[in-house]
Design a protein around this motif. Structure first.
Motif, short mmCIF file in Angstrom:
data_model
loop_
_atom_site.label_atom_id
_atom_site.label_comp_id
_atom_site.label_asym_id
_atom_site.label_seq_id
_atom_site.Cartn_x
_atom_site.Cartn_y
_atom_site.Cartn_z
N VAL A 81 0.84 -1.19 0.00
CA VAL A 81 0.00 0.00 0.00
C VAL A 81 0.87 1.24 0.00
CG1 VAL A 81 -1.70 1.32 1.29
CG2 VAL A 81 -1.82 -1.17 1.27
N PHE A 82 0.52 2.20 -0.84
CA PHE A 82 1.14 3.52 -0.81
C PHE A 82 0.04 4.51 -0.48
CE2 PHE A 82 4.17 6.77 -1.74
CZ PHE A 82 3.40 7.84 -2.18
N THR A 83 0.28 5.35 0.54
CA THR A 83 -0.72 6.35 0.88
C THR A 83 -0.19 7.74 0.59
OG1 THR A 83 -0.01 6.57 3.18
CG2 THR A 83 -1.68 4.91 2.71
N SER A 84 -1.06 8.57 0.04
CA SER A 84 -0.65 9.93 -0.31
C SER A 84 -0.48 10.78 0.93
CB SER A 84 -1.67 10.56 -1.25
OG SER A 84 -2.97 10.50 -0.68
N GLY A 85 -1.02 10.34 2.05
CA GLY A 85 -0.87 11.11 3.28
C GLY A 85 0.51 11.04 3.87
N THR A 86 1.05 9.85 3.94
CA THR A 86 2.37 9.64 4.56
C THR A 86 3.48 9.50 3.52
OG1 THR A 86 2.10 7.24 4.54
CG2 THR A 86 1.29 8.43 6.49
N TYR A 87 3.12 9.34 2.26
CA TYR A 87 4.12 9.08 1.20
C TYR A 87 4.98 7.88 1.55
CZ TYR A 87 2.69 13.37 -1.00
OH TYR A 87 1.94 14.33 -1.62
N LYS A 88 4.35 6.86 2.13
CA LYS A 88 5.09 5.64 2.46
C LYS A 88 4.52 4.46 1.69
CE LYS A 88 6.91 6.65 7.03
NZ LYS A 88 6.95 6.24 8.44
N TYR A 89 5.41 3.56 1.32
CA TYR A 89 5.07 2.36 0.58
C TYR A 89 5.32 1.22 1.54
CZ TYR A 89 4.75 0.05 -4.08
OH TYR A 89 4.36 -0.66 -5.19
N ILE A 90 4.24 0.53 1.97
CA ILE A 90 4.35 -0.49 3.00
C ILE A 90 3.97 -1.85 2.44
CG2 ILE A 90 3.58 -1.22 5.28
CD1 ILE A 90 5.07 1.38 5.41
N PHE A 91 4.80 -2.86 2.73
CA PHE A 91 4.50 -4.23 2.30
C PHE A 91 3.92 -5.02 3.46
CE2 PHE A 91 6.31 -4.71 -1.91
CZ PHE A 91 7.14 -3.59 -2.01
N GLY A 92 3.02 -5.94 3.13
CA GLY A 92 2.55 -6.91 4.11
C GLY A 92 3.63 -7.97 4.33
N THR A 93 3.36 -8.88 5.25
CA THR A 93 4.35 -9.90 5.60
C THR A 93 4.33 -11.11 4.67
OG1 THR A 93 2.80 -10.76 7.22
CG2 THR A 93 4.51 -9.27 8.03
N GLY A 94 3.39 -11.13 3.73
CA GLY A 94 3.38 -12.18 2.72
C GLY A 94 2.50 -13.36 3.07
#
Lengths: 113, 112
Positions: A93-106
């Motif tokens: 997920v990338f959010t425009s609020g935090t400008y962070k790209y976060i991956f799940g654990t798979g």
């Protein structure tokens, strides 16, 4: 804080059966959603993405995912799996609020003959 | 059609040794990333770069340094390797921040 949850660490399924891999995220702002696949000893490859528009997204290898804003989910589905679909799948997920790209654990998908 | 290339693919180090992991991309991407992948923990961002000459810390930056002197290259350095840094390291790049990332095949690093 922004997070991505893949509740199932492993999913065994028989060949030609349908499969759903679950992904939930936490964000109150605009999101961009992705599913990646990782085959053994390889890097991640993009399966599909949701940036805007239709909430049903079709990707490669017969996979599709549906963006559900009210449920904050982006579950991955395939109507009939093959042995070759055995791999690890990551939601991101990338959010425009935090400008962070976060991956799940798979989620490890194991297709059984 | 190389995409993202990482070198080396495997390496074994002794505690305290130093090394540099190399990442090169041929897609003219502005953004580049270094991740580590550990069992059950998914991908964790170490450092990233938003363009040539820039670097920024990610989620787990301690013990690592990076440099991006040329747009196509992103280097990850371990100054004094520790066993806790045994992992698989992935480099990725993207055109802009909210777009899909393109990954290399990884570097498997073992520190004894």
């Amino acid at each position: 804080a922004q997070s991505v949850t893949q509740l199932d660490s492993q999913v065994p399924v028989f060949e030609e059966a349908p499969v759903e891999l679950r992904c939930n995220y936490s964000s109150s702002v605009s999101v961009y959603l992705f599913w990646y696949v990782q085959y053994p000893n390889q890097g991640l490859q993009l399966l599909l993405k949701y940036l805007s528009g239709s909430t049903l997204v079709k990707g490669i290898n017969g996979f599709e995912a549906e963006f559900n804003k009210s449920q904050t989910s982006f579950h991955l589905r395939k109507p009939s799996v093959h042995i070759s679909d055995t791999a690890e799948y990551f939601c991101a997920v990338f959010t425009s609020g935090t400008y962070k790209y976060i991956f799940g654990t798979g989620t490890r998908l194991k297709v059984l003959a | 059609n190389a995409g993202v290339t990482q070198t080396p693919k495997f390496r074994v180090l002794k505690t305290g040794q130093s090394m540099t992991l190399l990442c090169a991309q041929d897609m003219n991407h502005e953004y580049m990333y270094w991740y580590r992948q550990d069992p059950g923990m998914g991908l964790r961002l170490i450092h990233y770069s938003v363009g040539e000459g820039t670097t920024a810390k990610g989620e787990v930056p301690d013990g690592y340094n990076v440099s991006r002197l040329k747009k196509q290259n992103f280097l990850l350095g371990l100054e004094s390797a520790a066993p806790s840094q045994t992992s698989v390291y992935f480099c990725a790049s993207s055109k802009i921040q909210n777009q899909p990332q393109h990954f290399g095949d990884g570097t498997r690093l073992s520190i004894l």
